[in-house]
Write a protein that holds these residues in place. Sequence first.
Motif, short mmCIF file in Angstrom:
data_model
loop_
_atom_site.label_atom_id
_atom_site.label_comp_id
_atom_site.label_asym_id
_atom_site.label_seq_id
_atom_site.Cartn_x
_atom_site.Cartn_y
_atom_site.Cartn_z
N ALA A 281 -8.33 27.35 -46.37
CA ALA A 281 -7.74 28.04 -45.22
C ALA A 281 -8.08 27.33 -43.91
CB ALA A 281 -8.21 29.50 -45.16
N ASP A 282 -9.28 26.76 -43.84
CA ASP A 282 -9.66 26.02 -42.64
C ASP A 282 -8.85 24.73 -42.51
OD1 ASP A 282 -11.51 27.99 -42.14
OD2 ASP A 282 -13.19 26.89 -43.04
N LEU A 283 -8.57 24.10 -43.62
CA LEU A 283 -7.74 22.89 -43.59
C LEU A 283 -6.31 23.22 -43.19
CD1 LEU A 283 -9.04 21.03 -46.77
CD2 LEU A 283 -9.56 20.53 -44.36
N GLN A 284 -5.81 24.34 -43.71
CA GLN A 284 -4.47 24.76 -43.31
C GLN A 284 -4.41 25.00 -41.80
OE1 GLN A 284 -4.26 28.27 -45.74
NE2 GLN A 284 -3.34 27.21 -47.51
N LYS B 282 -2.46 14.57 -47.41
CA LYS B 282 -1.15 14.45 -46.75
C LYS B 282 -0.81 15.71 -45.96
CE LYS B 282 1.19 11.92 -50.37
NZ LYS B 282 2.25 12.03 -51.37
N LEU B 283 -0.25 15.52 -44.79
CA LEU B 283 0.26 16.64 -44.02
C LEU B 283 1.79 16.59 -44.01
CD1 LEU B 283 -2.22 16.50 -41.00
CD2 LEU B 283 -2.39 17.83 -43.12
N ARG C 159 -2.23 23.11 -38.89
CA ARG C 159 -1.35 23.86 -37.96
C ARG C 159 -1.71 23.54 -36.51
NH1 ARG C 159 -1.52 28.12 -41.70
NH2 ARG C 159 -3.43 28.91 -40.75
N ASP C 160 -3.00 23.46 -36.22
CA ASP C 160 -3.43 23.14 -34.85
C ASP C 160 -2.91 21.78 -34.40
OD1 ASP C 160 -4.76 25.53 -34.80
OD2 ASP C 160 -6.77 24.68 -35.10
N ALA C 161 -2.66 20.90 -35.38
CA ALA C 161 -2.14 19.57 -35.06
C ALA C 161 -0.62 19.51 -35.19
CB ALA C 161 -2.78 18.53 -35.99
N GLY C 162 0.01 20.66 -35.35
CA GLY C 162 1.47 20.70 -35.41
C GLY C 162 2.05 20.32 -36.76
N LYS C 163 1.20 20.31 -37.78
CA LYS C 163 1.67 19.93 -39.12
C LYS C 163 1.32 21.04 -40.11
CE LYS C 163 2.98 16.06 -39.68
NZ LYS C 163 4.33 15.45 -39.47
N MET C 164 1.58 20.77 -41.39
CA MET C 164 1.28 21.75 -42.42
C MET C 164 0.53 21.08 -43.56
SD MET C 164 3.89 24.11 -44.69
CE MET C 164 4.80 22.81 -45.46
N PHE C 165 -0.58 21.71 -44.02
CA PHE C 165 -1.18 21.28 -45.28
C PHE C 165 -0.66 22.25 -46.34
CE2 PHE C 165 -4.83 21.09 -48.36
CZ PHE C 165 -4.47 19.85 -48.85
N ALA C 166 0.11 21.71 -47.28
CA ALA C 166 1.00 22.55 -48.08
C ALA C 166 0.34 23.28 -49.24
CB ALA C 166 2.18 21.72 -48.60
N GLU D 216 0.48 12.04 -36.40
CA GLU D 216 1.68 11.19 -36.42
C GLU D 216 1.82 10.42 -37.72
OE1 GLU D 216 -1.58 8.56 -35.18
OE2 GLU D 216 -1.09 10.68 -34.88
N GLU D 217 0.71 10.24 -38.44
CA GLU D 217 0.76 9.60 -39.76
C GLU D 217 0.94 10.62 -40.88
OE1 GLU D 217 -2.54 7.10 -40.72
OE2 GLU D 217 -2.44 5.98 -38.86
N GLY D 218 0.69 11.90 -40.54
CA GLY D 218 0.71 12.91 -41.59
C GLY D 218 -0.49 12.79 -42.51
N VAL D 219 -1.68 12.54 -41.94
CA VAL D 219 -2.88 12.36 -42.76
C VAL D 219 -4.06 13.11 -42.13
CG1 VAL D 219 -4.51 10.69 -43.75
CG2 VAL D 219 -2.11 10.05 -43.47
N MET D 220 -4.87 13.72 -42.98
CA MET D 220 -6.10 14.40 -42.55
C MET D 220 -7.20 14.02 -43.54
SD MET D 220 -6.62 18.53 -42.07
CE MET D 220 -5.90 19.01 -43.64
N ILE D 221 -8.38 13.69 -43.02
CA ILE D 221 -9.50 13.34 -43.89
C ILE D 221 -10.58 14.38 -43.74
CG2 ILE D 221 -11.27 11.59 -44.38
CD1 ILE D 221 -9.26 9.48 -43.47
#
Lengths: 471, 471
Positions: A120-123, A216-217, A127-134, A107-112
């Motif tokens: 690829a694992d971060l991407q 950022k996600l 995705r699993d969280a409904g967002k995109m790591f660009a 919901e914050e658009g953040v991943m640590i």
Amino acid sequence: MSVELNDADESFITGLRDILPAAAFLEASDTFLTEPRGRYKGKGVVVAPDTTEQVAALVKACYDARVGIVPHGGGTGLVGAQVLTEGRIPVILSLSRMTKVREIYPEEGVMIADAGAVLADLQQAARDAGKMFALSLGSEGTARIGGLLSTNAGGLNVLRYGTARAQCLGLEVVTPEGEIWHGLTRLHKDNTGYDLRDIFIGAEGTLGVITGAALKLATIPAVEATALLAVESPAAALSLLSLSRDIVGEGVSGFELMSRVGFEFLMETGLLQASPLQPLPDWQVLLRIGLPAGADVEAVLEHIFTAASERGLVYDGLIATTLAEAERLWTIRETIPEGNRLIGSVASHDISLPLSRIPDFIPEAARRIHDVAPLRINCFGHLGDGNLHYNAFPRAGENRAIYEGIRSQISRIVHDLAVEMGGSFSAEHGVGRLKVGDVERYSDPVRLNMMRRIKAVLDPNGIMNPGAMLR
Amino acid sequence: MSVELNDADESFITGLRDILPAAAFLEASDTFLTEPRGRYKGKGVVVAPDTTEQVAALVKACYDARVGIVPHGGGTGLVGAQVLTEGRIPVILSLSRMTKVREIYPEEGVMIADAGAVLADLQQAARDAGKMFALSLGSEGTARIGGLLSTNAGGLNVLRYGTARAQCLGLEVVTPEGEIWHGLTRLHKDNTGYDLRDIFIGAEGTLGVITGAALKLATIPAVEATALLAVESPAAALSLLSLSRDIVGEGVSGFELMSRVGFEFLMETGLLQASPLQPLPDWQVLLRIGLPAGADVEAVLEHIFTAASERGLVYDGLIATTLAEAERLWTIRETIPEGNRLIGSVASHDISLPLSRIPDFIPEAARRIHDVAPLRINCFGHLGDGNLHYNAFPRAGENRAIYEGIRSQISRIVHDLAVEMGGSFSAEHGVGRLKVGDVERYSDPVRLNMMRRIKAVLDPNGIMNPGAMLR
């Protein structure tokens, strides 16, 4: 002023065994000693801590003993920053055992994440969280985020989402003296001092070791569509870019230029059966549009196609009507480097230019190269970012070995012209050990002096990635 | 290690008259000696060069004579970075005579300007070229781009376009030794060394003088629409933000939270006749959506409104159906600081938080403040950026003077809690002289040590904006 380094010798390594677990000591296999282009063969003792505190202890030991450190992520860098070939034996500090996603806040658009997490694992985690790591590039199955940040990697999504720098909110860094900077902020705004984050991003491991990153996600575009378009010239491609942006703004998420030679290489090496557009155009653009829910993305793409055709910018093309078709087109683009590898380049370049200088650069660089040798040029890349991979190859049937003697002359021609036109000799690959001479030749001297001062004051013993970026 | 500075005395100024034109010497009027909140009164000799070379000559003279320099843009900063109140008499280096747009490249999305160009003039120059310069804030009619970059200013468009940092491609900087770094690149990608640009952005004039900037221009959104929405709580506002982004992604270009107290102040001071929504809600969100041509932006906004209502996030609202109506709503938001000024705050804060901590922060900070004094809280700001202006005011009929003794206690409460929750004590206003103590109190010590080293090595005589950012 420079400090003599010492070898990571038996007695030093024995000392390390007291402060690090046995599992941290890895065999110095080819993974750690070679790089993708096969130009360098490194040396060193591989140590792979599994916590930030262990990294700090290791760096502190190296600092005290004046032993050099070469940070090692996925080893996919193209300029030799990850391999030290001469001088004292260094510790190769591998992040390969620090691979966790530590926290995720969709919901914050953040991943640590740990610095050793594979892109690829971060991407996938995003995705699993409904967002995109660009961040996205060819080596994403191997490259690790710490190395990607240290290189300020670019890739296919820069036009819309920026380079690795723009995807990062905060860092955790072990300094060259073995202290930990806890800078893993989730804040989007924080004006409380000098921007150290951006000094470490792109520093290629010469100022410290990135051990973690707050990333950022983005929102996944609801609808996307891809078109492959034949354009008359690079100038027409640039006008097409401008037109596309006037119509959909940031919705233009990919804009790649490809030359006839790139397609010929793919077919010559069996990587592609046939050109999707017949006859094979001299220049093609691969265009991707991503739009919010409710938008009729194919209609928008049709509109761009029609408007561009009316202006004489585009004379042939196809719109991918299925996801599989779009992926097939993007696979062609992503396969171009493999085609190049199989043909074997004489000299490869990763230059950037002010957008409006590109149409002049491409033929002028070819003209200057052809004054020296009858090489084939494959010019392709992220046109929307002003970033071209401008690579020179032997003629069909020739081996590149016969041109070995003029390799540096060719690179000099390309880099000189790029810099003459306000461009850069390294758009996204960085400096590493390959382009240290270029930094010295082309950098503004005042800037170079500031860089040297910052290096000296943050890494007083000169242990961090010796010989990379700055001599 | 610190070097004693000297006064910019008569004999020093006489020397300057040999190297600078007479027109460069300006009267030290209030414009240069005061700041918007009236907390500091500065001193100094005002010198306003009109070329970068003159700036370099002036800085070199100050470096040689160990005279302090306070760079001065539009003077709109809110933390006292532009006024030196104690110590030796400095040169106030005004950029007010360097105001040109040097070059503009609409098709590249790049504009190059002198550091003294006023933001509103840059916005107009971009519009005249069919593009948008996206930085926008209340003081845009006075603030100059060099100061805005030195502060890494935020404002109303950060959510979509980023802070000043994200609008900048390159800089021209005069170093503290009077040399010129020619870094005005038009390149979007350039990985050839340490990122010095971002060290100067946000450094508040403590590392050198920004004399020119290469700025990014964006595509003007084809269609925009604004809605004023009543939400139950800050938590509901955050859910509304998340929902809006799921629907239109980067299309959400403004997302401002406003409290009941802010509207009461506007009405109490006669700045607003009546609340657009009746009865006056406790919390309101001002939402702006910008979309490409062809999108039915009002339908999208209706869709967001409906979806948010169904989820119980929004219970009242209005969609501006004309440009004038939208501008009226944004004017209310932009007038809130003036309402605050007329009421007179006891303590003002510019904090940021991880987005998900905001709903806890707002009531907890109020509770802690109310343990000390019965103040009124006006909490408003750029919610999408996690940035709140959390300001405390006397009760109706009281004068803020009676609370002067607890001002710093109130700020301490707010900043302590923000930092406890992973936030920042200065989201967009910077450090200046007002928050130097906060930097020392709250900064990670490893980071602070690196900041001090960088300051010492880039500004060896300590002449640049003495006392700002770092003591």
